[in-house]
Write a protein that holds these residues in place. Structure first.
Motif, PDB file in Angstrom:
ATOM      1  N   ARG A 210       0.915  -1.306  -0.118  1.00 32.34           N
ATOM      2  CA  ARG A 210      -0.052  -0.091  -0.041  1.00 32.34           C
ATOM      3  C   ARG A 210       0.821   1.197  -0.093  1.00 32.34           C
ATOM      4  O   ARG A 210       0.499   2.181  -0.699  1.00 32.34           O
ATOM      5  N   GLU A 211       2.007   1.200   0.837  1.00 37.37           N
ATOM      6  CA  GLU A 211       2.630   2.339   0.977  1.00 37.37           C
ATOM      7  C   GLU A 211       3.450   2.700  -0.722  1.00 37.37           C
ATOM      8  O   GLU A 211       3.689   3.816  -0.912  1.00 37.37           O
ATOM      9  N   PHE A 212       3.755   1.455  -1.201  1.00 34.73           N
ATOM     10  CA  PHE A 212       4.466   1.846  -2.449  1.00 34.73           C
ATOM     11  C   PHE A 212       3.364   2.337  -3.529  1.00 34.73           C
ATOM     12  O   PHE A 212       3.727   3.130  -4.436  1.00 34.73           O
ATOM     13  N   VAL A 213       2.373   1.928  -3.405  1.00 31.44           N
ATOM     14  CA  VAL A 213       1.386   2.185  -4.207  1.00 31.44           C
ATOM     15  C   VAL A 213       0.910   3.849  -4.490  1.00 31.44           C
ATOM     16  O   VAL A 213       0.848   4.408  -5.034  1.00 31.44           O
ATOM     17  N   ILE A 214       0.726   4.255  -3.007  1.00 26.38           N
ATOM     18  CA  ILE A 214       0.451   5.639  -2.613  1.00 26.38           C
ATOM     19  C   ILE A 214       1.612   6.471  -2.883  1.00 26.38           C
ATOM     20  O   ILE A 214       1.580   7.595  -3.137  1.00 26.38           O
ATOM     21  N   THR A 215       2.889   6.060  -2.720  1.00 22.72           N
ATOM     22  CA  THR A 215       4.005   6.667  -2.871  1.00 22.72           C
ATOM     23  C   THR A 215       4.055   7.093  -4.325  1.00 22.72           C
ATOM     24  O   THR A 215       4.469   8.082  -4.880  1.00 22.72           O
TER      25      THR A 215
ATOM     26  N   ILE B 293      -9.223   6.748  -4.629  1.00 18.80           N
ATOM     27  CA  ILE B 293     -10.558   7.295  -5.269  1.00 18.80           C
ATOM     28  C   ILE B 293     -10.666   8.520  -5.157  1.00 18.80           C
ATOM     29  O   ILE B 293     -11.135   9.258  -5.943  1.00 18.80           O
ATOM     30  N   ASN B 294     -10.156   9.098  -3.999  1.00 15.54           N
ATOM     31  CA  ASN B 294     -10.313  10.746  -4.119  1.00 15.54           C
ATOM     32  C   ASN B 294      -9.360  11.745  -4.805  1.00 15.54           C
ATOM     33  O   ASN B 294      -9.447  12.531  -5.143  1.00 15.54           O
ATOM     34  N   ASN B 295      -7.950  10.857  -5.149  1.00 14.62           N
ATOM     35  CA  ASN B 295      -7.132  11.609  -6.027  1.00 14.62           C
ATOM     36  C   ASN B 295      -6.822  11.187  -7.264  1.00 14.62           C
ATOM     37  O   ASN B 295      -6.295  11.768  -8.144  1.00 14.62           O
ATOM     38  N   TYR B 296      -7.198  10.183  -7.525  1.00 14.66           N
ATOM     39  CA  TYR B 296      -6.914   9.717  -8.933  1.00 14.66           C
ATOM     40  C   TYR B 296      -7.380  10.630 -10.106  1.00 14.66           C
ATOM     41  O   TYR B 296      -6.879  10.607 -11.120  1.00 14.66           O
ATOM     42  N   LYS B 297      -8.605  11.420 -10.013  1.00 15.29           N
ATOM     43  CA  LYS B 297      -9.161  12.351 -10.847  1.00 15.29           C
ATOM     44  C   LYS B 297      -8.322  13.548 -11.022  1.00 15.29           C
ATOM     45  O   LYS B 297      -8.064  14.312 -12.020  1.00 15.29           O
ATOM     46  N   LEU B 298      -7.364  13.825 -10.103  1.00 12.15           N
ATOM     47  CA  LEU B 298      -6.580  15.070  -9.950  1.00 12.15           C
ATOM     48  C   LEU B 298      -5.415  14.824 -11.058  1.00 12.15           C
ATOM     49  O   LEU B 298      -4.905  15.744 -11.385  1.00 12.15           O
ATOM     50  N   ILE B 299      -5.038  13.545 -11.275  1.00  9.87           N
ATOM     51  CA  ILE B 299      -3.972  13.368 -12.090  1.00  9.87           C
ATOM     52  C   ILE B 299      -4.033  12.467 -13.316  1.00  9.87           C
ATOM     53  O   ILE B 299      -5.077  11.946 -13.261  1.00  9.87           O
TER      54      ILE B 299
ATOM     55  N   GLN C   3       3.376  16.277 -12.226  1.00 10.53           N
ATOM     56  CA  GLN C   3       2.319  17.214 -12.846  1.00 10.53           C
ATOM     57  C   GLN C   3       2.100  18.523 -11.936  1.00 10.53           C
ATOM     58  O   GLN C   3       1.261  19.218 -12.146  1.00 10.53           O
ATOM     59  N   GLY C   4       2.878  18.811 -10.789  1.00 10.71           N
ATOM     60  CA  GLY C   4       2.692  19.971  -9.997  1.00 10.71           C
ATOM     61  C   GLY C   4       1.738  19.807  -8.972  1.00 10.71           C
ATOM     62  O   GLY C   4       1.053  21.091  -8.596  1.00 10.71           O
ATOM     63  N   ILE C   5       1.104  18.743  -8.832  1.00 17.65           N
ATOM     64  CA  ILE C   5       0.045  18.655  -7.927  1.00 17.65           C
ATOM     65  C   ILE C   5       0.525  17.808  -6.488  1.00 17.65           C
ATOM     66  O   ILE C   5       1.317  16.884  -6.509  1.00 17.65           O
ATOM     67  N   ALA C   6       0.453  18.566  -5.296  1.00 17.06           N
ATOM     68  CA  ALA C   6       0.610  17.892  -3.850  1.00 17.06           C
ATOM     69  C   ALA C   6      -0.497  17.252  -3.435  1.00 17.06           C
ATOM     70  O   ALA C   6      -1.537  17.824  -3.167  1.00 17.06           O
ATOM     71  N   LEU C   7      -0.246  15.996  -3.264  1.00 19.84           N
ATOM     72  CA  LEU C   7      -1.170  15.370  -2.788  1.00 19.84           C
ATOM     73  C   LEU C   7      -1.109  15.146  -0.992  1.00 19.84           C
ATOM     74  O   LEU C   7      -0.133  14.532  -0.583  1.00 19.84           O
TER      75      LEU C   7
ATOM     76  N   ILE D  46      -5.503  -1.026   3.963  1.00 22.81           N
ATOM     77  CA  ILE D  46      -6.139  -1.281   2.634  1.00 22.81           C
ATOM     78  C   ILE D  46      -7.098  -0.123   2.472  1.00 22.81           C
ATOM     79  O   ILE D  46      -7.339   0.496   1.205  1.00 22.81           O
ATOM     80  N   LEU D  47      -8.154   0.046   3.448  1.00 23.21           N
ATOM     81  CA  LEU D  47      -9.335   0.907   3.296  1.00 23.21           C
ATOM     82  C   LEU D  47      -8.894   2.215   2.912  1.00 23.21           C
ATOM     83  O   LEU D  47      -9.201   3.182   2.010  1.00 23.21           O
ATOM     84  N   SER D  48      -7.713   2.764   3.697  1.00 19.57           N
ATOM     85  CA  SER D  48      -7.339   4.120   3.464  1.00 19.57           C
ATOM     86  C   SER D  48      -6.512   4.287   2.193  1.00 19.57           C
ATOM     87  O   SER D  48      -6.577   5.385   1.463  1.00 19.57           O
ATOM     88  N   GLY D  49      -6.033   3.184   1.827  1.00 19.75           N
ATOM     89  CA  GLY D  49      -5.115   3.322   0.315  1.00 19.75           C
ATOM     90  C   GLY D  49      -6.252   3.354  -0.693  1.00 19.75           C
ATOM     91  O   GLY D  49      -6.102   4.252  -1.709  1.00 19.75           O
ATOM     92  N   VAL D  50      -7.295   2.650  -0.656  1.00 22.18           N
ATOM     93  CA  VAL D  50      -8.488   2.706  -1.629  1.00 22.18           C
ATOM     94  C   VAL D  50      -9.043   3.985  -1.697  1.00 22.18           C
ATOM     95  O   VAL D  50      -9.343   4.766  -2.571  1.00 22.18           O
ATOM     96  N   HIS D  51      -9.344   4.559  -0.442  1.00 23.25           N
ATOM     97  CA  HIS D  51      -9.885   5.985  -0.257  1.00 23.25           C
ATOM     98  C   HIS D  51      -8.950   6.920  -0.998  1.00 23.25           C
ATOM     99  O   HIS D  51      -9.704   8.028  -1.459  1.00 23.25           O
ATOM    100  N   TYR D  52      -7.904   6.695  -0.329  1.00 19.42           N
ATOM    101  CA  TYR D  52      -6.880   7.679  -0.945  1.00 19.42           C
ATOM    102  C   TYR D  52      -7.012   7.874  -2.638  1.00 19.42           C
ATOM    103  O   TYR D  52      -6.718   8.893  -3.238  1.00 19.42           O
TER     104      TYR D  52
END
Length: 194
Positions: A111-116, A185-191, A125-129, A177-183
């Protein structure tokens, strides 16, 4: 280098000490060398103290950086890296000692690798998550679970037969797992992942 960054670097530098005291050494070495004999007898408690102290500095360096306007690019890079290193090293060491199931360590570290990776793509892309509340809850649960496993369910074992350390580790894996999925879902549209 400001105080917040020094605290973060101290957290990273505490990791080899954690490894030193949690590592398993050959019996012949622990019998012939008083230092390694001491580590064999008391090392897990020292490792636990180092882990808790290092984990606590995560809040401290963030507080200092915000309060005294010491937020830097170096701090933005090192702070989450220090957390991931500390948790990952603890889990790997605990898997090696048979304290934690391999799948739990794989789930948490993956999960840490995926979110990183997602953050790196966004950064290009100049976006800070920023971390969200679920990520913070995840970190607290991971620290509590690792500490409970290192304590081997003490002192809870005198109250109940339930393995609270195992329960906390399962909860940490689930929230991870849940926090990774939530993160995601909330951010994939930004990039743009193209």
């Amino acid at each position: 280098m400001n105080l917040a960054n020094r605290i973060t670097i101290a957290r990273i530098l505490s990791i080899p000490l954690f490894i030193l005291f949690l590592a398993e050494y050959p019996i012949w070495l622990t019998e012939q060398n008083s230092f390694f004999g001491f580590i064999h007898d008391k090392g897990i408690y020292i490792a636990l103290g180092i882990f808790i102290l290092a984990s606590a500095t995560d809040k401290l360096d963030g507080y200092i950086a915000r309060k005294y306007n010491q937020i830097t690019n170096l701090g933005k890079l090192l702070d989450p890296l220090a957390d991931k290193l500390l948790i990952s090293v603890a889990l790997i060491m605990m898997v090696q000692s048979g304290m934690v199931a391999t799948w739990i360590a794989v789930v948490i570290i993956a999960r840490e690798f995926v979110i990183t990776g997602l953050r790196m793509v966004a950064s290009e892309q100049g976006i800070a998550l920023a971390a969200d509340k679920w990520g913070k809850i995840k970190m607290v649960l991971q620290v509590a679970a690792i500490a409970a496993v290192l304590l081997d369910n003490v002192p809870v074992q005198s109250i109940t037969l339930m393995r609270v350390d195992e329960l906390l580790m399962f909860a940490a894996a689930a929230i991870t797992i849940l926090s990774g999925v939530h993160y995601f879902i909330n951010n994939y549209k930004l990039i743009q992942l193209s």
